[in-house]
Design a protein around this motif. Structure first.
Motif, PDB file in Angstrom:
ATOM      1  N   LEU A 103     -17.343   2.276   4.723  1.00  0.00           N
ATOM      2  CA  LEU A 103     -16.156   3.133   4.763  1.00  0.00           C
ATOM      3  C   LEU A 103     -15.068   2.681   3.792  1.00  0.00           C
ATOM      4  O   LEU A 103     -14.057   3.367   3.658  1.00  0.00           O
ATOM      5  CB  LEU A 103     -15.579   3.166   6.183  1.00  0.00           C
ATOM      6  CG  LEU A 103     -16.448   3.846   7.234  1.00  0.00           C
ATOM      7  CD1 LEU A 103     -15.776   3.780   8.592  1.00  0.00           C
ATOM      8  CD2 LEU A 103     -16.730   5.296   6.851  1.00  0.00           C
ATOM      9  N   ASN A 104     -15.241   1.557   3.116  1.00  0.00           N
ATOM     10  CA  ASN A 104     -14.248   1.144   2.123  1.00  0.00           C
ATOM     11  C   ASN A 104     -14.126   2.223   1.054  1.00  0.00           C
ATOM     12  O   ASN A 104     -15.119   2.667   0.477  1.00  0.00           O
ATOM     13  CB  ASN A 104     -14.652  -0.182   1.493  1.00  0.00           C
ATOM     14  CG  ASN A 104     -14.418  -1.358   2.422  1.00  0.00           C
ATOM     15  OD1 ASN A 104     -13.317  -1.531   2.941  1.00  0.00           O
ATOM     16  ND2 ASN A 104     -15.455  -2.146   2.666  1.00  0.00           N
ATOM     17  N   GLY A 105     -12.891   2.653   0.812  1.00  0.00           N
ATOM     18  CA  GLY A 105     -12.637   3.717  -0.151  1.00  0.00           C
ATOM     19  C   GLY A 105     -12.783   5.112   0.424  1.00  0.00           C
ATOM     20  O   GLY A 105     -12.464   6.089  -0.257  1.00  0.00           O
ATOM     21  N   ARG A 106     -13.248   5.230   1.664  1.00  0.00           N
ATOM     22  CA  ARG A 106     -13.378   6.537   2.312  1.00  0.00           C
ATOM     23  C   ARG A 106     -12.197   6.777   3.260  1.00  0.00           C
ATOM     24  O   ARG A 106     -11.408   5.872   3.543  1.00  0.00           O
ATOM     25  CB  ARG A 106     -14.695   6.630   3.069  1.00  0.00           C
ATOM     26  CG  ARG A 106     -15.928   6.651   2.158  1.00  0.00           C
ATOM     27  CD  ARG A 106     -17.197   6.749   2.987  1.00  0.00           C
ATOM     28  NE  ARG A 106     -18.398   6.816   2.175  1.00  0.00           N
ATOM     29  CZ  ARG A 106     -19.001   7.953   1.809  1.00  0.00           C
ATOM     30  NH1 ARG A 106     -18.489   9.116   2.186  1.00  0.00           N
ATOM     31  NH2 ARG A 106     -20.111   7.923   1.077  1.00  0.00           N
ATOM     32  N   THR A 107     -12.107   7.999   3.774  1.00  0.00           N
ATOM     33  CA  THR A 107     -10.988   8.385   4.638  1.00  0.00           C
ATOM     34  C   THR A 107     -11.462   8.516   6.075  1.00  0.00           C
ATOM     35  O   THR A 107     -12.431   9.220   6.364  1.00  0.00           O
ATOM     36  CB  THR A 107     -10.363   9.712   4.171  1.00  0.00           C
ATOM     37  OG1 THR A 107      -9.901   9.556   2.826  1.00  0.00           O
ATOM     38  CG2 THR A 107      -9.204  10.102   5.070  1.00  0.00           C
ATOM     39  N   VAL A 108     -10.764   7.833   6.974  1.00  0.00           N
ATOM     40  CA  VAL A 108     -11.109   7.828   8.393  1.00  0.00           C
ATOM     41  C   VAL A 108      -9.946   8.412   9.190  1.00  0.00           C
ATOM     42  O   VAL A 108      -8.786   8.040   8.975  1.00  0.00           O
ATOM     43  CB  VAL A 108     -11.401   6.390   8.875  1.00  0.00           C
ATOM     44  CG1 VAL A 108     -11.687   6.370  10.370  1.00  0.00           C
ATOM     45  CG2 VAL A 108     -12.571   5.806   8.096  1.00  0.00           C
ATOM     46  N   ALA A 109     -10.258   9.314  10.107  1.00  0.00           N
ATOM     47  CA  ALA A 109      -9.248   9.846  11.023  1.00  0.00           C
ATOM     48  C   ALA A 109      -8.926   8.786  12.066  1.00  0.00           C
ATOM     49  O   ALA A 109      -9.818   8.244  12.709  1.00  0.00           O
ATOM     50  CB  ALA A 109      -9.777  11.112  11.695  1.00  0.00           C
ATOM     51  N   SER A 110      -7.638   8.472  12.215  1.00  0.00           N
ATOM     52  CA  SER A 110      -7.196   7.399  13.102  1.00  0.00           C
ATOM     53  C   SER A 110      -6.240   7.947  14.156  1.00  0.00           C
ATOM     54  O   SER A 110      -5.422   8.821  13.870  1.00  0.00           O
ATOM     55  CB  SER A 110      -6.485   6.309  12.292  1.00  0.00           C
ATOM     56  OG  SER A 110      -5.764   5.438  13.138  1.00  0.00           O
ATOM     57  N   PRO A 111      -6.306   7.376  15.385  1.00  0.00           N
ATOM     58  CA  PRO A 111      -5.376   7.820  16.434  1.00  0.00           C
ATOM     59  C   PRO A 111      -3.994   7.194  16.334  1.00  0.00           C
ATOM     60  O   PRO A 111      -3.155   7.431  17.192  1.00  0.00           O
ATOM     61  CB  PRO A 111      -6.085   7.381  17.715  1.00  0.00           C
ATOM     62  CG  PRO A 111      -6.839   6.158  17.312  1.00  0.00           C
ATOM     63  CD  PRO A 111      -7.296   6.414  15.902  1.00  0.00           C
ATOM     64  N   GLY A 112      -3.729   6.391  15.296  1.00  0.00           N
ATOM     65  CA  GLY A 112      -2.370   5.891  15.127  1.00  0.00           C
ATOM     66  C   GLY A 112      -2.309   4.523  14.491  1.00  0.00           C
ATOM     67  O   GLY A 112      -3.170   3.669  14.720  1.00  0.00           O
ATOM     68  N   ALA A 113      -1.280   4.304  13.690  1.00  0.00           N
ATOM     69  CA  ALA A 113      -1.129   3.042  12.965  1.00  0.00           C
ATOM     70  C   ALA A 113      -0.933   1.860  13.890  1.00  0.00           C
ATOM     71  O   ALA A 113      -1.285   0.732  13.548  1.00  0.00           O
ATOM     72  CB  ALA A 113       0.060   3.146  12.008  1.00  0.00           C
ATOM     73  N   LEU A 114      -0.370   2.091  15.077  1.00  0.00           N
ATOM     74  CA  LEU A 114      -0.049   1.000  15.989  1.00  0.00           C
ATOM     75  C   LEU A 114      -1.123   0.770  17.043  1.00  0.00           C
ATOM     76  O   LEU A 114      -0.923  -0.015  17.966  1.00  0.00           O
ATOM     77  CB  LEU A 114       1.296   1.272  16.670  1.00  0.00           C
ATOM     78  CG  LEU A 114       2.505   1.350  15.731  1.00  0.00           C
ATOM     79  CD1 LEU A 114       3.758   1.716  16.494  1.00  0.00           C
ATOM     80  CD2 LEU A 114       2.700   0.035  14.985  1.00  0.00           C
TER      81      LEU A 114
END
Length: 294
Positions: free
Chosen positions: A110-121
């Motif tokens: 996944l390095n360099g790819r885009t991942v949907a995340s539930p939040g920075a914290l």
């Protein structure tokens, strides 16, 4: 609370509010744990008033010191240790409880790819960055992640994979998604420790007897839930966001465990190790403060 609250004098009994706002999520593990306290079936040092929100909102509110007692991701806790301290009871730690990375197809690095995340914290995003330090993220509410991965985009941005938490680990197959990596299993294999996910925090300026009383009350609330499992059923169902009864029970069985009654020595070691790694990657400051109510 102001940013310099940690250096201000502790509140006295006369300063305490009549009711403490208690923030926790809609998730079954939280509503199961806190129902008895919220409903007045067990008593704490002060009455509490429920404030239900998703965990990322609670994380953000904690940065502003908005609530005197609140659920929070451990990752977010590391940024507010100057004003909050964790209770020993009510948190989410364990084995087999970690966030998952899911994809639509055969994606490995996944390095360099885009991942949907539930939040920075969230603890989930911290773990993601520990494994894939060059990942790109697009953030959204946790229940929007799986649909975004299934579509391959969110708000016009491409999405290659998703970081899922909570009950999503039981339902991602319904979206045609496959598991790339269990981040909890990665953590356990790498450290030999349970994974810290979420904690219950209280303000450090509350008197120590109140902090301890709140810890005892949260533990008593969970003990009541174990002894009277039917008592909270309607409350859990009311807030469960379209989950089936089977998923609700699986969620409780997974995320509520002996660490929820007391973090214990092993849980403390796990939290300290997660904090150490967060410091190493610049995601948290060093601290000499106690992490848990004494």
């Amino acid at each position: 609370m102001s940013p310099d609250a940690a250096s201000s004098p502790a509140l006295t009994t006369l300063d305490l509010p009549a009711v403490l706002d208690l923030g926790y999520s809609f998730c079954p593990n939280d509503t199961f744990i806190f129902h008895a306290l919220h409903a007045g079936l067990v008593r704490g040092p002060l009455p509490v008033r429920e404030v239900l929100e998703d965990v990322q909102t609670l994380n953000e509110w904690a940065l502003a010191g908005r609530l005197p007692i609140t659920k929070i991701s451990y990752r977010a806790y590391f940024g507010v240790m100057d004003r909050y301290v964790a209770l020993r009871a009510g948190g989410a730690l364990g084995r087999g409880v970690g966030p998952l990375i899911v994809t639509r197809g055969d994606v490995q690095d996944l390095n360099g790819r885009t991942v949907a995340s539930p939040g920075a914290l969230t603890t989930a995003e911290l773990l993601l960055r520990l494994v894939f330090p060059q990942v790109n993220v697009v953030r959204m509410r946790y229940d929007e992640v799986m649909p975004a991965v299934a579509r391959g985009e969110h708000a016009g941005q491409p999405v290659d994979a998703g970081l899922i938490i909570h009950e999503s680990r039981f339902t991602f197959h319904e979206y045609g998604l496959t598991r790339l990596l269990d981040l909890g299993a990665w953590w356990e294999a790498d450290t030999g420790l349970p994974l810290p996910l979420g904690a219950i925090l209280v303000r450090r300026d509350l008197p120590l007897d109140v902090q301890r009383g709140l810890n005892a009350a949260v533990r008593a609330s969970l003990e009541y839930a174990y002894a009277h499992p039917e008592a909270a059923r309607a409350y859990i169902r009311e807030n469960a966001l379209e989950m089936s009864d089977e998923v609700i029970q699986a969620h409780i069985d997974l995320y509520v465990n002996p660490f929820s009654l007391d973090v214990g020595a092993e849980g403390e070691r796990a939290v300290r190790e997660l904090h150490r790694r967060a410091v190493t990657v610049g995601a948290a400051p060093e601290t000499g403060l106690p992490l848990f109510v004494g």
